[in-house]
Design a protein around this motif. Structure first.
Motif, PDB file in Angstrom:
ATOM      1  N   UNK A  94      55.129 -25.430  88.872  1.00  0.00           N
ATOM      2  CA  UNK A  94      53.730 -25.272  88.477  1.00  0.00           C
ATOM      3  C   UNK A  94      53.672 -25.088  86.958  1.00  0.00           C
ATOM      4  N   UNK A  95      54.013 -26.118  86.196  1.00  0.00           N
ATOM      5  CA  UNK A  95      54.153 -25.956  84.734  1.00  0.00           C
ATOM      6  C   UNK A  95      52.858 -25.639  84.012  1.00  0.00           C
ATOM      7  N   UNK A  96      51.720 -25.934  84.596  1.00  0.00           N
ATOM      8  CA  UNK A  96      50.445 -25.696  83.923  1.00  0.00           C
ATOM      9  C   UNK A  96      49.858 -24.321  84.221  1.00  0.00           C
ATOM     10  N   UNK A  97      50.505 -23.561  85.087  1.00  0.00           N
ATOM     11  CA  UNK A  97      49.940 -22.298  85.540  1.00  0.00           C
ATOM     12  C   UNK A  97      50.485 -21.136  84.714  1.00  0.00           C
ATOM     13  N   UNK A 111      44.049 -12.292  84.008  1.00  0.00           N
ATOM     14  CA  UNK A 111      43.580 -13.539  83.403  1.00  0.00           C
ATOM     15  C   UNK A 111      44.521 -14.637  83.870  1.00  0.00           C
ATOM     16  N   UNK A 112      43.949 -15.742  84.348  1.00  0.00           N
ATOM     17  CA  UNK A 112      44.766 -16.844  84.845  1.00  0.00           C
ATOM     18  C   UNK A 112      44.220 -18.175  84.406  1.00  0.00           C
ATOM     19  N   UNK A 113      45.131 -19.110  84.105  1.00  0.00           N
ATOM     20  CA  UNK A 113      44.755 -20.448  83.670  1.00  0.00           C
ATOM     21  C   UNK A 113      45.647 -21.485  84.340  1.00  0.00           C
ATOM     22  N   UNK A 114      45.093 -22.664  84.540  1.00  0.00           N
ATOM     23  CA  UNK A 114      45.855 -23.799  85.067  1.00  0.00           C
ATOM     24  C   UNK A 114      45.787 -24.977  84.107  1.00  0.00           C
ATOM     25  N   UNK A 115      45.695 -24.693  82.815  1.00  0.00           N
ATOM     26  CA  UNK A 115      45.477 -25.758  81.831  1.00  0.00           C
ATOM     27  C   UNK A 115      46.580 -25.828  80.786  1.00  0.00           C
ATOM     28  N   UNK A 116      47.770 -25.387  81.161  1.00  0.00           N
ATOM     29  CA  UNK A 116      48.936 -25.484  80.284  1.00  0.00           C
ATOM     30  C   UNK A 116      48.756 -24.704  78.991  1.00  0.00           C
ATOM     31  N   UNK A 117      48.168 -23.503  79.088  1.00  0.00           N
ATOM     32  CA  UNK A 117      48.052 -22.623  77.934  1.00  0.00           C
ATOM     33  C   UNK A 117      48.913 -21.391  78.165  1.00  0.00           C
ATOM     34  N   UNK A 118      49.317 -20.786  77.091  1.00  0.00           N
ATOM     35  CA  UNK A 118      50.053 -19.529  77.154  1.00  0.00           C
ATOM     36  C   UNK A 118      49.055 -18.407  76.923  1.00  0.00           C
ATOM     37  N   UNK A 119      49.100 -17.371  77.763  1.00  0.00           N
ATOM     38  CA  UNK A 119      48.101 -16.305  77.627  1.00  0.00           C
ATOM     39  C   UNK A 119      48.696 -14.928  77.881  1.00  0.00           C
ATOM     40  N   UNK A 120      47.983 -13.929  77.400  1.00  0.00           N
ATOM     41  CA  UNK A 120      48.296 -12.533  77.666  1.00  0.00           C
ATOM     42  C   UNK A 120      46.999 -11.756  77.750  1.00  0.00           C
TER      43      UNK A 120
END
Length: 280
Positions: A94-97, A111-120
């Protein structure tokens, strides 16, 4: 490698765990929906509040991954990386998650994303409860903020407003270091935030705060808001085009929608939880 199709799911969830007073049946269900090693880790908490916040965080992660990936609820497995950050066992599939959780004060947030971003993400209660004077506390914390940040913090107004601005800066720093996966192990004075909107709100996102690393502006986006009058939250994203999304409070009923227990219901485990003190 088989790459599963991801949905375009972006979520911002907040759970006020101080409002949740689980019944025996609630705890039987919730504790049957986490992995054995997670369950063992939870049992070592001395206070109910710590047990509850950690349990809710694990359940939020499982709900998000199930919703975003379409993977069966009871087939999701989490690991921890070498920094202790929870991660999906099949993360390469799941590389985009990406997702992140935080809990402090009364809230657990995800916080969750499925758009290939890095988040915290980080949440902070806007309070100082130490025994020292605020001036002494700030003196001890000097090395964690740049001179420019201290000017912003100390010029914010009343003592209460200074505490709020201090917590906001700390929340921003935590969100960033969690996003890049280093934890608070770097020189925090090298990470300087320039706050352009001084007041946060419960109803919309502030996204004009700027980040400078060793004096150089960095192209990251920070989404900030208040969850209530006492808690701020910040999301760090390495994609400035990412849309703003307000945190939405969810309750236990919504959290457990679609859950599939995969451990036996453990009566003794639940009894042990109810024997714990709520908080210090």
């Amino acid at each position: 490698m088989n790459i599963f199709k991801m949905t375009n799911t972006s979520v911002r969830w907040a759970f006020n765990f101080t409002k949740w007073n689980p019944s025996h049946s609630d705890m039987l269900l919730a504790s049957s929906c986490v992995q054995t090693e997670e369950k063992d880790r939870l049992s070592r908490f001395y206070f109910r509040k710590d047990f509850k916040s950690s349990l809710i965080g694990r359940l939020m992660m499982r709900k998000f991954v199930c919703q975003a990936s379409g993977k069966k609820y009871d087939e999701i497995k989490f690991l921890r990386d070498d920094k202790g950050k929870p991660m999906l066992f099949e993360s390469n599939t799941y590389p985009n998650l990406d997702f992140n959780i935080s809990h402090q004060g009364d809230y657990v947030v995800l916080a969750g994303e499925c758009s290939n971003v890095k988040l915290g993400v980080d949440v902070m209660k806007l309070e100082y409860s130490g025994g020292k004077s605020l001036d002494e506390f700030f003196r001890l914390m000097t090395k964690n903020f740049s001179p420019e940040e201290w000017v912003m913090i100390k010029s914010s107004g009343t003592e209460k407003q200074q505490i709020a601005m201090f917590c906001r800066h700390w929340c921003l720093k935590e969100s960033y270091v969690k996003a890049i996966g280093v934890g608070i192990t770097i020189n925090l004075q090298d990470i300087r935030f320039k706050v352009n909107t001084s007041v946060l709100d419960k109803n919309f996102i502030v996204d004009d705060t700027e980040l400078y690393i060793k004096g150089m502006k960095v192209n990251w986006k920070f989404q900030e808001m208040l969850l209530d009058d006492q808690h701020c939250v910040a999301v760090a994203l390495n994609d400035t085009s990412n849309m703003n999304l307000v945190f939405r409070e969810i309750d236990f009923s919504e959290l457990m929608e679609g859950c599939v227990p995969f451990l036996p219901r453990d009566e003794q485990y639940c009894l042990n939880y109810f024997r714990k003190c709520e908080r210090p």
